[in-house]
Design an enzyme around this catalytic site. Sequence first.
Site, mmCIF file in Angstrom:
data_model
loop_
_atom_site.group_PDB
_atom_site.id
_atom_site.type_symbol
_atom_site.label_atom_id
_atom_site.label_comp_id
_atom_site.label_asym_id
_atom_site.label_seq_id
_atom_site.Cartn_x
_atom_site.Cartn_y
_atom_site.Cartn_z
ATOM 1 N N ASN A 102 34.723 40.871 30.216
ATOM 2 C CA ASN A 102 33.500 41.439 29.976
ATOM 3 C C ASN A 102 33.362 42.689 30.618
ATOM 4 O O ASN A 102 33.344 42.599 32.097
ATOM 5 C CB ASN A 102 32.539 40.534 30.084
ATOM 6 C CG ASN A 102 31.094 41.016 29.920
ATOM 7 O OD1 ASN A 102 31.028 42.013 29.645
ATOM 8 N ND2 ASN A 102 30.029 40.311 30.324
ATOM 9 N N LYS B 218 31.140 45.071 30.902
ATOM 10 C CA LYS B 218 29.725 45.262 31.253
ATOM 11 C C LYS B 218 29.794 46.855 31.016
ATOM 12 O O LYS B 218 30.190 47.392 30.265
ATOM 13 C CB LYS B 218 29.272 44.818 32.631
ATOM 14 C CG LYS B 218 29.754 43.458 32.762
ATOM 15 C CD LYS B 218 29.285 42.870 33.924
ATOM 16 C CE LYS B 218 29.633 41.268 34.065
ATOM 17 N NZ LYS B 218 29.056 40.567 35.135
ATOM 18 N N HIS C 210 24.323 37.077 27.298
ATOM 19 C CA HIS C 210 24.755 37.030 28.713
ATOM 20 C C HIS C 210 23.527 37.171 29.741
ATOM 21 O O HIS C 210 22.417 37.621 29.250
ATOM 22 C CB HIS C 210 25.544 38.571 29.111
ATOM 23 C CG HIS C 210 26.458 38.467 30.383
ATOM 24 N ND1 HIS C 210 25.584 38.859 31.484
ATOM 25 C CD2 HIS C 210 27.433 38.107 30.698
ATOM 26 C CE1 HIS C 210 26.473 38.652 32.550
ATOM 27 N NE2 HIS C 210 27.673 38.395 32.130
ATOM 28 N N GLU D 177 22.794 38.875 32.325
ATOM 29 C CA GLU D 177 22.314 40.244 32.636
ATOM 30 C C GLU D 177 21.308 40.624 31.588
ATOM 31 O O GLU D 177 20.272 41.306 31.735
ATOM 32 C CB GLU D 177 23.342 41.082 33.024
ATOM 33 C CG GLU D 177 23.993 40.916 34.234
ATOM 34 C CD GLU D 177 25.570 41.143 34.346
ATOM 35 O OE1 GLU D 177 26.069 41.884 33.314
ATOM 36 O OE2 GLU D 177 26.011 40.616 35.282
ATOM 37 N N GLU E 117 28.248 30.374 32.680
ATOM 38 C CA GLU E 117 28.177 31.361 33.874
ATOM 39 C C GLU E 117 26.927 31.143 34.683
ATOM 40 O O GLU E 117 25.853 31.668 34.260
ATOM 41 C CB GLU E 117 28.139 32.831 32.898
ATOM 42 C CG GLU E 117 29.306 33.191 32.200
ATOM 43 C CD GLU E 117 29.654 34.536 32.173
ATOM 44 O OE1 GLU E 117 30.767 34.974 32.509
ATOM 45 O OE2 GLU E 117 28.594 35.550 31.996
ATOM 46 N N GLY F 66 29.572 38.261 39.909
ATOM 47 C CA GLY F 66 29.524 39.414 40.518
ATOM 48 C C GLY F 66 29.176 38.980 42.340
ATOM 49 O O GLY F 66 29.149 40.043 42.950
ATOM 50 N N SER G 263 32.792 35.266 39.237
ATOM 51 C CA SER G 263 34.024 35.599 40.284
ATOM 52 C C SER G 263 35.251 34.720 40.071
ATOM 53 O O SER G 263 35.888 34.246 40.890
ATOM 54 C CB SER G 263 33.291 34.876 41.643
ATOM 55 O OG SER G 263 31.932 35.489 41.955
HETATM 56 P P1 13P Z 1 32.409 38.432 37.448
HETATM 57 O O1 13P Z 1 33.380 37.991 36.952
HETATM 58 O O2 13P Z 1 32.286 39.919 38.016
HETATM 59 O O3 13P Z 1 31.444 37.533 38.462
HETATM 60 O O4 13P Z 1 31.452 38.642 35.964
HETATM 61 C C1 13P Z 1 31.412 37.308 35.545
HETATM 62 C C2 13P Z 1 30.595 37.706 33.943
HETATM 63 O O5 13P Z 1 29.385 38.019 34.218
HETATM 64 C C3 13P Z 1 31.430 37.745 33.065
HETATM 65 O O6 13P Z 1 30.567 37.865 31.847
#
Ligand code: 13P
Length: 251
Positions: free
Chosen positions: A9, A11, A96, A98, A168, A174, A213
């Site tokens: 992903n 982003k 997601h 976010e 997640e 992150g 992560s």
């Molecule tokens: P990270 O792998 O950067 O922690 O992000 C995970 C994520 O949100 C994938 O959709």
Amino acid sequence: MRRKLLLGNWKMNKLASEAKEFAISSKPLVQKAKDAGIDIGVAPTYLSLQAVKENASSDMIVAAQNVHQLVSGAYTGEVSIPMLKEFGIDWVIIGHSERRTYDNETNAKCNAKIKALISNNMVPVYCVGETLVEFEGGLTKEIVGTQVRDGLKDLTAEEVKNLVVAYEPVWSIGTGKNASTEIAQDICHFIREVLRELFGEVADEIRILYGGSVKPENVKAYLSCEDVDGALVGGASLKIDSYEGLLLNIL
Ligand code: 13P
């Protein structure tokens, strides 16, 4: 038998030119994944979808990061399913964390989007997960259970069989603070049990990913868990070397 799935992903990262470069470099990797029976893909921004679709191997899954549930209309800033389909995109990440946090993406909204995608023969990757406060309050299963039930409301077993669910935990995204493999397995197993209660045996066909992560060093441990069928990866999917590392470690 559920095929393993590795999905990056991206982003809000990469210019279309950078996405194109990645797509070209990814060709041998996608072939390796295919030979090993692993599905592999990325979710670029809308503006890079075409560059990736045109320059990557046709076996590369190219997913959008969001979609609107309606076909067209006065929804400034939104993109619809026919617009994605015109570019050959048939996978979309939905819900997601976010988007849940910054864009008020509710379970009901996710449900409308998932229904619209499924009725267009597209594959939703439905993200669920609890916040740190919820995790610390022991509410993980309550929150995740509700996200699964409400997000998949009024769908049938036949309709959800190609769906992908991604667990997640928000506190692991992150942050470098990844959930232990025990937590990942426990919650992915719990999700499968909720799917079984809702849809019966088809729960065994639905792929459940872990995200948060995930790095080349820990991806194998997650994928060794019985109910974890793949990974949804943010940061570590951005550079081709690290994306390759993720794949090579699960071959
Ligand atoms: P990270 O792998 O950067 O922690 O992000 C995970 C994520 O949100 C994938 O959709």
